[in-house]
Design an enzyme around this catalytic site. Structure first.
Site, PDB file in Angstrom:
ATOM      1  N   ASN A  10      45.586 -25.380  22.167  1.00 30.42           N
ATOM      2  CA  ASN A  10      46.496 -25.437  23.308  1.00 30.42           C
ATOM      3  C   ASN A  10      46.769 -26.911  23.577  1.00 30.42           C
ATOM      4  O   ASN A  10      45.917 -27.615  24.078  1.00 30.42           O
ATOM      5  CB  ASN A  10      45.837 -24.762  24.525  1.00 30.42           C
ATOM      6  CG  ASN A  10      46.650 -24.961  25.796  1.00 30.42           C
ATOM      7  OD1 ASN A  10      47.830 -25.313  25.737  1.00 30.42           O
ATOM      8  ND2 ASN A  10      46.027 -24.740  26.944  1.00 30.42           N
ATOM      9  N   TRP A  11      47.962 -27.339  23.208  1.00 37.22           N
ATOM     10  CA  TRP A  11      48.289 -28.771  23.322  1.00 37.22           C
ATOM     11  C   TRP A  11      48.645 -29.208  24.732  1.00 37.22           C
ATOM     12  O   TRP A  11      48.796 -30.397  24.988  1.00 37.22           O
ATOM     13  CB  TRP A  11      49.461 -29.108  22.376  1.00 37.22           C
ATOM     14  CG  TRP A  11      49.063 -29.212  20.938  1.00 37.22           C
ATOM     15  CD1 TRP A  11      47.808 -29.131  20.414  1.00 37.22           C
ATOM     16  CD2 TRP A  11      49.942 -29.445  19.832  1.00 37.22           C
ATOM     17  NE1 TRP A  11      47.846 -29.294  19.055  1.00 37.22           N
ATOM     18  CE2 TRP A  11      49.148 -29.488  18.668  1.00 37.22           C
ATOM     19  CE3 TRP A  11      51.322 -29.610  19.713  1.00 37.22           C
ATOM     20  CZ2 TRP A  11      49.692 -29.703  17.400  1.00 37.22           C
ATOM     21  CZ3 TRP A  11      51.867 -29.813  18.453  1.00 37.22           C
ATOM     22  CH2 TRP A  11      51.055 -29.865  17.308  1.00 37.22           C
ATOM     23  N   LYS A  12      48.852 -28.252  25.634  1.00 40.75           N
ATOM     24  CA  LYS A  12      49.264 -28.593  27.010  1.00 40.75           C
ATOM     25  C   LYS A  12      50.501 -29.510  26.963  1.00 40.75           C
ATOM     26  O   LYS A  12      51.347 -29.322  26.099  1.00 40.75           O
ATOM     27  CB  LYS A  12      48.090 -29.227  27.762  1.00 40.75           C
ATOM     28  CG  LYS A  12      46.817 -28.390  27.590  1.00 40.75           C
ATOM     29  CD  LYS A  12      45.723 -28.722  28.532  1.00 40.75           C
ATOM     30  CE  LYS A  12      44.543 -27.801  28.243  1.00 40.75           C
ATOM     31  NZ  LYS A  12      43.502 -27.853  29.222  1.00 40.75           N
ATOM     32  N   HIS A  92      47.129 -19.020  32.051  1.00 37.22           N
ATOM     33  CA  HIS A  92      46.164 -20.122  31.883  1.00 37.22           C
ATOM     34  C   HIS A  92      45.725 -20.615  33.270  1.00 37.22           C
ATOM     35  O   HIS A  92      46.531 -20.615  34.207  1.00 37.22           O
ATOM     36  CB  HIS A  92      46.807 -21.262  31.079  1.00 37.22           C
ATOM     37  CG  HIS A  92      45.819 -22.311  30.704  1.00 37.22           C
ATOM     38  ND1 HIS A  92      45.441 -23.306  31.575  1.00 37.22           N
ATOM     39  CD2 HIS A  92      45.097 -22.502  29.564  1.00 37.22           C
ATOM     40  CE1 HIS A  92      44.530 -24.076  30.972  1.00 37.22           C
ATOM     41  NE2 HIS A  92      44.310 -23.613  29.755  1.00 37.22           N
ATOM     42  N   GLU A  94      45.367 -23.475  34.460  1.00 35.20           N
ATOM     43  CA  GLU A  94      46.200 -24.552  35.021  1.00 35.20           C
ATOM     44  C   GLU A  94      47.484 -23.981  35.630  1.00 35.20           C
ATOM     45  O   GLU A  94      48.000 -24.500  36.619  1.00 35.20           O
ATOM     46  CB  GLU A  94      46.488 -25.613  33.939  1.00 35.20           C
ATOM     47  CG  GLU A  94      45.259 -26.475  33.684  1.00 35.20           C
ATOM     48  CD  GLU A  94      45.159 -27.086  32.303  1.00 35.20           C
ATOM     49  OE1 GLU A  94      46.167 -27.113  31.563  1.00 35.20           O
ATOM     50  OE2 GLU A  94      44.052 -27.536  31.955  1.00 35.20           O
ATOM     51  N   GLU A 164      38.058 -18.227  29.900  1.00 34.59           N
ATOM     52  CA  GLU A 164      37.965 -19.670  30.100  1.00 34.59           C
ATOM     53  C   GLU A 164      37.450 -19.949  31.512  1.00 34.59           C
ATOM     54  O   GLU A 164      38.249 -19.953  32.464  1.00 34.59           O
ATOM     55  CB  GLU A 164      39.342 -20.329  29.953  1.00 34.59           C
ATOM     56  CG  GLU A 164      39.938 -20.235  28.583  1.00 34.59           C
ATOM     57  CD  GLU A 164      40.922 -21.376  28.329  1.00 34.59           C
ATOM     58  OE1 GLU A 164      40.737 -22.099  27.357  1.00 34.59           O
ATOM     59  OE2 GLU A 164      41.866 -21.552  29.124  1.00 34.59           O
ATOM     60  N   GLY A 170      38.523 -28.766  30.288  1.00 34.52           N
ATOM     61  CA  GLY A 170      38.816 -30.196  30.384  1.00 34.52           C
ATOM     62  C   GLY A 170      37.737 -31.014  31.066  1.00 34.52           C
ATOM     63  O   GLY A 170      37.996 -32.121  31.539  1.00 34.52           O
ATOM     64  N   SER A 210      36.209 -26.867  26.967  1.00 31.62           N
ATOM     65  CA  SER A 210      35.408 -27.942  26.360  1.00 31.62           C
ATOM     66  C   SER A 210      34.783 -27.555  25.014  1.00 31.62           C
ATOM     67  O   SER A 210      33.621 -27.860  24.748  1.00 31.62           O
ATOM     68  CB  SER A 210      34.340 -28.425  27.338  1.00 31.62           C
ATOM     69  OG  SER A 210      34.963 -28.978  28.489  1.00 31.62           O
ATOM     70  N   GLY A 231      41.517 -26.938  23.805  1.00 32.84           N
ATOM     71  CA  GLY A 231      42.485 -27.856  24.406  1.00 32.84           C
ATOM     72  C   GLY A 231      42.383 -29.232  23.771  1.00 32.84           C
ATOM     73  O   GLY A 231      42.941 -29.490  22.699  1.00 32.84           O
ATOM     74  N   GLY A 232      41.636 -30.126  24.403  1.00 29.91           N
ATOM     75  CA  GLY A 232      41.529 -31.525  23.974  1.00 29.91           C
ATOM     76  C   GLY A 232      41.248 -31.701  22.487  1.00 29.91           C
ATOM     77  O   GLY A 232      41.881 -32.531  21.820  1.00 29.91           O
TER      78      GLY A 232
HETATM   79  P1  PGA Z   1      39.738 -27.970  26.857  1.00 26.20           P
HETATM   80  O1  PGA Z   1      40.926 -26.998  27.321  1.00 26.20           O
HETATM   81  O2  PGA Z   1      39.303 -27.530  25.485  1.00 26.20           O
HETATM   82  O3  PGA Z   1      40.333 -29.349  26.845  1.00 26.20           O
HETATM   83  O4  PGA Z   1      38.626 -27.815  27.855  1.00 26.20           O
HETATM   84  C1  PGA Z   1      40.881 -25.617  27.040  1.00 26.20           C
HETATM   85  C2  PGA Z   1      42.127 -24.934  27.564  1.00 26.20           C
HETATM   86  O5  PGA Z   1      42.662 -25.355  28.589  1.00 26.20           O
HETATM   87  O6  PGA Z   1      42.616 -23.955  26.980  1.00 26.20           O
END
Ligand code: PGA
Length: 250
Positions: A10-12, A92, A94, A164, A170, A210, A231-232
């Site tokens: 997930n590149w956001k 998600h 966010e 999640e 994050g 994470s 994500g990251g």
């Molecule tokens: P993260 O993000 O791996 O940076 O914690 C995961 C996500 O938001 O899907």
């Protein structure tokens, strides 16, 4: 019953058209199984063009629940498909936290995605406050059942689920494999109660929050963890390819 291991990046809100194209070109020869990446809207076409004939599957991170209409700034499922997306992340944390998305709205989006034939990836998970108040299971159950209200999950085993925990997204504070397994097992139990055991055993449940190359394998080895939402660590080919090639340890 064996479920496929599915890893999703997930590149956001990161990467330009050109960066996305280059990433897919570099990743494709390194991966050994279908690997999903949810990219920004603007990068879908270039990423999908470069993913053709490879095991990279490109998707989006959100969409509107209507098929089309006067919704300035929004995007429809058919536009995502037209650009080359094959799946879409919905609900998600966010989106829920920063853009006030409710289970009811996420439910409309899931139903739209199914009717337009774009594969939904539904995210659920509790906040730290909810966990500390002993409400984790209550939140998981309500997010799951309300987001999937009126959905015949037994007819749609392609729906992907991601657990999640919001406190792990994050933050570099991933859930332990044991904590994640417990939540995944509970998700499967909720699915089983509503749609039956056979369906529950088919649904792929990813863990997200994470995930890095050094904790991914231990998470994946848990019996109810069928994949990872990253994500990251999905932003560099080096770290994402390491995670993408993992399966269950024998
Ligand atoms: P993260 O993000 O791996 O940076 O914690 C995961 C996500 O938001 O899907």
């Amino acid at each position: 019953m064996s479920r496929p291991v599915i890893i999703t990046g997930n590149w956001k809100m990161y990467k330009t058209v050109e960066e996305a194209a280059l990433f897919v070109k570099n990743l494709a020869p390194l991966i050994t199984k279908p690997t999903y990446i949810a990219v920004p809207f603007t990068a879908i076409k270039s990423a999908a063009d470069n993913a053709k004939g490879t095991q990279v599957v490109i998707g989006a991170q959100n969409m509107h629940d209507a098929s089309e209409g006067a919704f300035t700034g929004e995007i429809a499922a058919k536009m995502l498909l037209d650009a080359g997306a094959r799946f879409v992340i919905l609900g998600h944390s966010e989106r829920r936290r920063l853009f006030n998305e409710t289970n009811a709205l996420v439910n409309k989006k899931i139903k739209r995605a199914l009717s337009e034939k774009i594969q939904p990836l539904l995210c659920i998970g509790e906040t730290l406050e909810q966990r500390e108040a002993g409400k984790t299971e209550e939140i998981i159950r309500s997010q799951l059942l309300e987001s999937l209200a009126d959905v015949q999950l037994d007819q749609h085993p392609e729906i992907l689920l991601a657990y999640e925990p919001v406190w792990a997204v994050g933050t570099d504070m991933a859930a332990t494999p044991e904590m994640a397994q417990e939540a995944h097992h509970f998700c499967r139990q909720c699915i089983s109660e509503k749609w039956g055991e056979e369906t529950a055993n088919k649904i792929v449940i990813q863990y997200g929050g994470s995930v890095h190359p050094d904790n991914a394998q231990d998470l994946l080895n848990e019996p109810d963890i069928d994949g990872l939402l990253v994500g990251g660590a999905s932003l560099t080919v080096e770290s994402f390819s390491q995670i993408a090639n993992l399966g269950k340890s024998p």
